[in-house]
Design an enzyme around this catalytic site. Structure first.
Site, short mmCIF file in Angstrom:
data_model
loop_
_atom_site.label_atom_id
_atom_site.label_comp_id
_atom_site.label_asym_id
_atom_site.label_seq_id
_atom_site.Cartn_x
_atom_site.Cartn_y
_atom_site.Cartn_z
N ASP A 44 0.85 -1.20 0.00
CA ASP A 44 0.00 0.00 0.00
C ASP A 44 0.88 1.25 0.00
O ASP A 44 1.62 1.50 0.95
CB ASP A 44 -0.89 -0.02 1.25
CG ASP A 44 -2.03 0.99 1.19
OD1 ASP A 44 -1.83 2.08 0.60
OD2 ASP A 44 -3.11 0.70 1.73
N HIS B 113 -3.00 -0.24 -2.47
CA HIS B 113 -4.22 0.41 -2.00
C HIS B 113 -5.30 0.34 -3.07
O HIS B 113 -5.05 0.56 -4.24
CB HIS B 113 -3.90 1.88 -1.69
CG HIS B 113 -4.95 2.59 -0.93
ND1 HIS B 113 -5.08 2.50 0.44
CD2 HIS B 113 -5.96 3.40 -1.35
CE1 HIS B 113 -6.10 3.24 0.84
NE2 HIS B 113 -6.65 3.80 -0.22
#
Length: 231
Positions: free
Chosen positions: A169, A200
């Site tokens: 992420d 993400h």
């Protein structure tokens, strides 16, 4: 598109929430907490899928104080930047109050039955806060940002919480991910799943962020989690 009006906790105002209803009597209710892009088509699809599984699903418009009804596309750069601007102006504590009001409205619609929440991105962070601050029966957070800064609230988590963490992420550094594990791995009501190689937004319904295999796995885990904790 069906929506309902939800009164704020103090009764001074109201906001819209997208509503998806199952074919028969709902088994429970689930609140879908938006990303920074508003209650867009992707969030509405999440609600529709939950309704097909037998849940009454509601997605409150949490940006209503800033820009009611906003719907943005993360794959369009100007809209992405507009979303970041909205997020920076958004009062998260007020957002939790609006989620709590939506939980109350949902409980009435399922005759006092159980209510869960599932959130994505900003909504993943808010799902953690909802688990710690409200009486919600079960919570799921996808790639929440800044959870390491919320660990002081973990004592408030009274019911089951499931967290999906994207290992790559770009908005959540490795040390922040490690802090979340260190703070929550031994919590009796928290389950964490990591998704190696995923970034993400991997469970977005559409667009460039979606990662089909990881999204399918995470969503299956969410389905099983709600079946267990909202029964």
């Amino acid at each position: 598109m069906t929506s309902i009006t939800v009164a704020t906790s103090d009764g001074s105002a109201s906001f819209d929430a997208y509503l998806a209803q199952p074919a028969g009597a709902p088994r429970a209710a689930v609140i879908v907490i938006q990303e920074i892009f508003g209650v867009n088509e992707g969030i509405r699809r999440k609600c529709d899928t939950l309704a097909q599984a037998g849940y009454l699903a509601l997605a409150p418009d949490l940006f209503w104080r800033l820009e009611p009804g906003v719907q943005l596309d993360p794959d369009v750069e100007p809209e992405l930047q507009r979303a970041f601007g909205l997020m920076n102006r958004f009062d998260q504590n007020q957002g939790i109050a609006d989620i709590e009001a939506t939980i109350r409205a949902a409980r009435i619609r399922v005759d006092g039955g159980k209510v869960g929440v599932v959130g994505y991105c900003l909504g993943g962070r808010l799902a953690f806060m909802t688990a710690a601050r409200t009486d919600v029966d079960a919570s799921v957070g996808y790639y929440g940002v800044g959870l390491d800064g919320l660990l002081g609230e973990k004592h408030g988590i009274a019911n089951a919480l499931l967290l999906h963490i994207a290992s790559e992420d770009h908005l959540v550094p490795k040390d922040a991910q490690a802090a979340v594990h260190a703070g929550l791995d031994d919590h009796p009501r928290v389950t964490i799943h990591d998704y190696p190689g995923e970034d993400h937004g991997f469970a977005a319904e559409m667009g460039r962020r979606r990662s089909e295999q990881a999204a399918g796995l995470a969503d299956q885990r969410t389905t099983e989690f709600f079946a267990r904790h909202l029964a």
